[in-house]
Write a protein that holds these residues in place. Structure first.
Motif, PDB file in Angstrom:
ATOM      1  N   PRO A  61      57.694  20.391 107.208  1.00 17.62           N
ATOM      2  CA  PRO A  61      58.201  21.454 105.890  1.00 17.62           C
ATOM      3  C   PRO A  61      57.301  22.719 105.425  1.00 17.62           C
ATOM      4  N   THR A  63      57.224  25.994 102.177  1.00 14.41           N
ATOM      5  CA  THR A  63      57.838  26.087 100.761  1.00 14.41           C
ATOM      6  C   THR A  63      57.865  27.932 100.676  1.00 14.41           C
ATOM      7  N   ARG A  72      64.286  32.535 101.383  1.00 15.81           N
ATOM      8  CA  ARG A  72      64.436  31.502 102.451  1.00 15.81           C
ATOM      9  C   ARG A  72      65.565  32.098 103.979  1.00 15.81           C
ATOM     10  N   LEU A  89      65.593  21.040 102.670  1.00 19.13           N
ATOM     11  CA  LEU A  89      64.853  19.645 101.829  1.00 19.13           C
ATOM     12  C   LEU A  89      66.290  18.964 101.571  1.00 19.13           C
ATOM     13  N   ALA A 119      61.704  23.692  94.759  1.00 17.57           N
ATOM     14  CA  ALA A 119      61.842  23.135  96.069  1.00 17.57           C
ATOM     15  C   ALA A 119      62.836  23.411  96.737  1.00 17.57           C
ATOM     16  N   SER A 123      62.532  25.779  99.919  1.00 19.10           N
ATOM     17  CA  SER A 123      61.899  25.210 100.652  1.00 19.10           C
ATOM     18  C   SER A 123      63.402  24.584 102.030  1.00 19.10           C
TER      19      SER A 123
END
Length: 153
Positions: A61, A63, A72, A89, A119, A123
């Motif tokens: 993972p 972020t 992202r 996520l 998140a 992420s």
């Protein structure tokens, strides 16, 4: 019905013997990526382990910090072009899930859930299979660093 069958159980008995080796390889991959990407910690939040925990890293993972000069979606699109599959996520901020927004599910929210929002929107992870060898894990790290360097240059 997600109960395993007898055949799946038979395979599982033999696979479980390999589990420690699989976990060791996945943890080595994660350590490698952490070391390679740590120089970009101003832009990325990388996974950390607490001493009392043992992460098995089925995925790696990352972020993207809100202050990063890229998003992202930009990074994951670049990785997809390079043949690296990624996934967001799971769930992220439950309070922003469509079913929650309908009012059908009663829940209580305390605060603005700033970190859950980050998140959810910043992420992602890529899979970390035990068959990812040194050249493949290096390729993934090279692609991430090439992308970031192109945004910084």
């Amino acid at each position: 019905n997600i109960r395993p069958t007898d055949v799946q159980g038979a395979f599982g008995i033999h696979q479980i013997r390999k589990l420690d080796v699989f976990i060791r390889i996945r943890r080595e991959n994660a350590r490698y990526w952490n070391n390679r990407l740590d120089e970009y910690s101003e832009y990325l939040i990388l996974p950390e382990e607490r001493e009392e925990c043992k992460h098995v890293y089925f995925g790696y993972p990352i972020t993207i910090r809100p202050s990063a000069p890229f998003s992202r979606s930009e990074l994951t699109a670049y990785l997809a072009e390079k043949g690296i599959a990624t996934r967001p996520l799971m769930a992220g901020n439950m309070a922003e899930q469509p079913v929650m927004l309908t009012g059908l599910v009663k829940y209580r929210k305390v605060g603005n859930l700033k970190n859950a929002k980050i998140a959810m929107h910043n992420s992602f992870f890529w899979g970390n299979h035990q068959a990812i060898d040194e050249p493949r894990r290096e390729y993934i790290a090279d692609c991430v660093t090439d992308f970031i360097e192109s945004k910084l240059g």
